[in-house]
Write an enzyme that holds these catalytic residues in place. Sequence first.
Site, PDB file in Angstrom:
ATOM      1  N   GLU A 240       0.904  -1.156   0.000  1.00 19.45           N
ATOM      2  CA  GLU A 240       0.000   0.000   0.000  1.00 19.45           C
ATOM      3  C   GLU A 240       0.935   1.196   0.000  1.00 19.45           C
ATOM      4  OE1 GLU A 240      -3.327   0.334  -0.054  1.00 19.45           O
ATOM      5  OE2 GLU A 240      -4.081  -1.656   0.449  1.00 19.45           O
TER       6      GLU A 240
HETATM    7 ZN   LIG Z   1      -6.433  -1.090  -3.411  1.00 15.19          ZN
END
Ligand SMILES: [Zn+2]
Length: 714
Positions: free
Chosen positions: A661
């Site tokens: 992320e």
């Molecule tokens: Zn995502």
Amino acid sequence: MIVRRRWTAAATTAILISAVLSHPGSAAAAPAAPASPITLTATETALVRVQLRDQAQLDRLVAAGADLANRPRARDGRILADLVLTGTQLAELTAQGATAVQVVQRAGDGTRNYADSVRAAQARTTAGLRAPAAGQRTTAAAAVDTLQVQQAYWWTTGGQTFLQAQVATTATDDPDVEITVSWRTADGATGSFPLYRFEDSGEYQYHYNLPQPVPTRPVQLTATSSLGGVSRVVTPALWPNVSPPPLPAGYQKDFIDAYLTPIDIQARIKRLARQYRDLVDVIDLPNRTQGYRRNAAGYLGDPAVAAVVVESVRFGDQNMNGVQVRTVDPGRANRPLTVNYRDRVLTVSLATDTAGKTVSTTDEVAAAINARQPERFRATVEDGSAGLPMPVAGPTRIDDGLQGTEVPARPWTVQALRLGVHRDGSRVGVLAYSQEHAREWATPLVTLEFAERMLANARTDPATRELLEQVDIFVIPTVNPDGANYSFNDFNFQRKNLVNHCTGAARDPKNRTSWGVDINRNYTVGSYFDGYVGASANCLSGNYAGTAELSEAESSNVIALAKDHPNIKFAMNVHSYGGYFMWPPGAYRADGRITLPRPSIDESTLFLNSARRIVGAIAQERGTVTWPSQTGPVADVLYSAAGNSADQLYYELGIFAWDFEVGNDRWNPATNQWEGVGFQPPFDEAHGESQEYAGGLVEMVRVARDYAAAESAG
Ligand SMILES: [Zn+2]
């Protein structure tokens, strides 16, 4: 296997786990809502930071497939979650005891600089926090608990040193246990901060807090609990404590000047293939997507009174945009209900009674259209209009509502780049893929920067050349181009693809921004269909799993590429935002929080040791350190994500499959707060993310090279 021992020997496995925060004990003492109330109109969509009432509310949201933008975090022990929701949904949550804390981003804010307003304050150091409740527990004094320090790490970024700790108490069932960490630096400075209880799916995990600023390197740490427990004294370890080789003089990077739409990405793939012909293949993935297209739809009647939703069977661009629909009064008594389509006008002539008054109901009109024009139109009674008299209205036009003028309205061929000197399956393979989620605009910048670094430096840097000699690299810059086109042109919060599997009233065009399948919930392992948590059967949910496992072209493409190239042993699924580095298991069953099988000790060691290398490489660019609390299995550090791609790659195909992320929180020394960056940050930030995470992907290639070398040596 001999090779595996090589990995195991390196560490006695400090496998990182963490979970969703909660701290019921101090929830009642939490400060009240902000001074200015947060308002959204009923249909407005926004990314909102919400303080949830309790853990049960969070569990319900996750189980219902809420569009959680990020992992819930604690602020002074409260549960804060970043959610994409409408005003109506926010009102429902508020009625159930939640409080909106901050609007992070509104629809349409796509490129606005909202960095300063993103994600409100995180836990501050000791200021303003409730003192540990020592003494409150005198009656339970006999039940002294035992504390174990599971993690204590420090690092320095941007000139500021941080300390993060994770401690478990044996008093697992007592929600009121308070744990305080005390630290001392080499030059004798001391301080302390509280930890908060983490539960996930109703089970105690441990206590932790966000990274806390400390003046210099901490050399000693102890934890104490309100039950009287005292941990042993530990020396915090440096995180990640691994650095990549320094970049050689003349190393080429920074190939990203702006956000890239799918059309831009297509052009760049073509250019790279032309420019580096000897090192590149372009692979057309086998499943073409629906394309940037939708059925034309609109209302027959009057949505304020009574209406039928009419949509074209074909897509709007197939000569159906602009078709008109109307109801008419035949002007004579005793006429039957008729349906006629001529000159691009659908005319419904309503039935009349003996007095000449129109008497057709919405249901009758919808049924008549479906019976007499099934090749061209589908009709559904609008929610709330069932059984009502059909008004005379129209003509009104139906259309697909798509705003993009530069996007071709045809199925899209998703492409992968294959990079390497030997692109024949003889070398270990690495797969980097991005933008499963349409709104994560920075993610293709990461994979394309990575690809071009490998290619450009292959001619000038012997170390890069050697990597391309030894490793076969696959890159899918945008897995979900249709959704991405929609995110750029129509609705910037679009997460899913553009395929609408809804039926009945859910096909009302007022739901247009909620249609589509969550590609990263559509895979086969640990899926919603297998009973795992974190995906939804509701076609309007942000985490809609689709009609079946691999029902979508986009997810099928990722797996097809991996299956076609069994030399692929490592994969990175690039998402945003929040600053996480994760690996399987990525899902658990609700009942008992039973995760997919944990990797073996050897494999966990490989995941963790490689993670430290890659985290170190990310930090090389601008000092961004991915927190130890956000480095670990998906199900532990983020949330359960039923049917995600990394789990299928790992469990079914034996690939070491990670997830990034990108977009780590930034420390604001002026406010002493961690601040988030969102899905579409100001370009400077997205550019920074592309540079640092591309460095992380280069390190993944080195990890693969070392793995292959060890295999052949073994
Ligand atoms: Zn995502």
